[in-house]
Write an enzyme that holds these catalytic residues in place. Structure first.
Site, PDB file in Angstrom:
ATOM      1  N   HIS A  91       0.738  -1.297   0.005  1.00 61.61           N
ATOM      2  CA  HIS A  91       0.056  -0.172  -0.022  1.00 61.61           C
ATOM      3  C   HIS A  91       0.887   1.085  -0.061  1.00 61.61           C
ATOM      4  O   HIS A  91       0.338   2.401  -0.133  1.00 61.61           O
ATOM      5  CB  HIS A  91      -0.937  -0.085   1.356  1.00 61.61           C
ATOM      6  CG  HIS A  91      -1.802  -1.184   1.306  1.00 61.61           C
ATOM      7  ND1 HIS A  91      -2.912  -1.353   0.264  1.00 61.61           N
ATOM      8  CD2 HIS A  91      -1.988  -2.103   2.035  1.00 61.61           C
ATOM      9  CE1 HIS A  91      -3.568  -2.372   0.679  1.00 61.61           C
ATOM     10  NE2 HIS A  91      -3.083  -2.880   1.580  1.00 61.61           N
TER      11      HIS A  91
ATOM     12  N   GLU B  86      -7.396 -13.166   3.597  1.00 63.61           N
ATOM     13  CA  GLU B  86      -8.198 -11.766   3.622  1.00 63.61           C
ATOM     14  C   GLU B  86      -9.211 -11.516   2.786  1.00 63.61           C
ATOM     15  O   GLU B  86      -9.644 -10.545   2.235  1.00 63.61           O
ATOM     16  CB  GLU B  86      -7.280 -10.633   3.618  1.00 63.61           C
ATOM     17  CG  GLU B  86      -6.303 -10.534   2.494  1.00 63.61           C
ATOM     18  CD  GLU B  86      -5.263  -9.457   2.808  1.00 63.61           C
ATOM     19  OE1 GLU B  86      -5.487  -8.599   3.847  1.00 63.61           O
ATOM     20  OE2 GLU B  86      -4.240  -9.523   2.133  1.00 63.61           O
TER      21      GLU B  86
ATOM     22  N   ASP C  44     -10.119  -6.371   4.832  1.00 62.00           N
ATOM     23  CA  ASP C  44     -10.220  -6.756   3.606  1.00 62.00           C
ATOM     24  C   ASP C  44     -11.040  -7.829   3.615  1.00 62.00           C
ATOM     25  O   ASP C  44     -12.150  -8.057   2.779  1.00 62.00           O
ATOM     26  CB  ASP C  44      -8.656  -7.149   3.040  1.00 62.00           C
ATOM     27  CG  ASP C  44      -7.948  -6.137   2.327  1.00 62.00           C
ATOM     28  OD1 ASP C  44      -8.481  -5.530   1.604  1.00 62.00           O
ATOM     29  OD2 ASP C  44      -6.809  -5.720   2.786  1.00 62.00           O
TER      30      ASP C  44
END
Length: 256
Positions: A47, A152, A178
């Site tokens: 990210h 996830e 997630d």
């Protein structure tokens, strides 16, 4: 490779607590975390947009093995796994793992033969530029690297037991936000279906002798997850910890 105290501790039933890094790619951040008492730091590539040079600097300035450097790669591909391990990472986190095949790819990419197909390069950062016996370096690296798969998504949850059964995977890390989004429950962190998913991951860890792991954003949440059975816990991330502490301090001064 140095002994990995986080892997050793959790493999023997203990609990390890660390943090995640998303924003502060500085030469001091690893030492700051270590001096605060963190046992590991997950340096995130999924990210952050951090490139391989940033990760190289972060690993090189981490006081190993006091603080164990783990890298969350952006996706499970050989070149991400092998490169960060050669730079000295002591653990790899693979996001969005949805099948046993993906988990096996992580293992194959991270382990030297006969356990995997990691390319051989010695006398470089992963062994502190030392000259040792190659068989011992290979044995140590295969034994000490910590391999984390993130469960996830709804698909990952569906294939949970097959993923958990893959040998040489050490940790199942449930990505709560997630997972909630994938289940159509975005932001509903107390929904019964999400709690049921957590219970399934914990049960799979128990059955297949894996370490359950999770990210928490508060002390209270962390205490609850530890009580629930998680044994590898990341307390927040650099940007949120800094922002929260700064916000609280500024508000306290303004409300004097």
């Amino acid at each position: 490779m140095q002994i990995n105290p986080v892997k050793q501790k959790t493999a023997n039933g203990g609990v390890s607590i660390g943090t995640m890094m998303f924003e502060f790619n500085t030469t001091g951040i690893g030492r700051i975390a270590a001096n605060a008492g963190a046992e590991f730091a997950v340096y995130d590539m999924e990210h952050t947009g951090w490139d391989i040079e940033s990760i190289r600097m972060l690993i090189a300035t981490t006081p190993k093995p006091t603080l164990v450097p783990i890298v969350r790669i952006p996706t499970t591909q050989y070149h991400f796994v092998s490169r960060v391990l050669d730079m000295g990472a002591m653990g790899i986190m693979a996001p969005m793992v949805e099948s046993a095949e993906e988990a096996r790819l992580l293992v194959q990419s991270a382990k030297y033969p006969p356990l995997g197909r990691r390319g051989a390069a010695f006398g470089i950062p992963h062994d502190d530029y030392g000259i040792g016996t190659i068989p011992e370096i290979v044995r140590s690296a295969n034994a000490e690297v910590l391999l984390i798969v993130q469960v996830e998504t709804a698909k990952g949850l569906k294939n949970l037991e097959e993923i958990a059964a893959v040998p040489e995977v050490d940790v199942l890390w449930i990505g709560l936000y997630d997972m909630a989004s994938s289940m159509g429950l975005a932001g509903q962190m107390d929904h019964p279906d999400l709690h049921a998913a957590i219970d399934r991951v914990l049960a799979a860890c128990q059955k297949f002798n894996k370490v359950p792991a999770v990210l928490v954003t508060s002390v209270e949440e962390g205490q609850a997850q530890l009580k629930r059975g998680f044994r590898l816990v990341a307390f927040g991330g650099d940007v949120w910890i800094y922002q929260t502490a700064l916000k609280q301090g500024l508000a306290a001064l303004r409300n004097r």
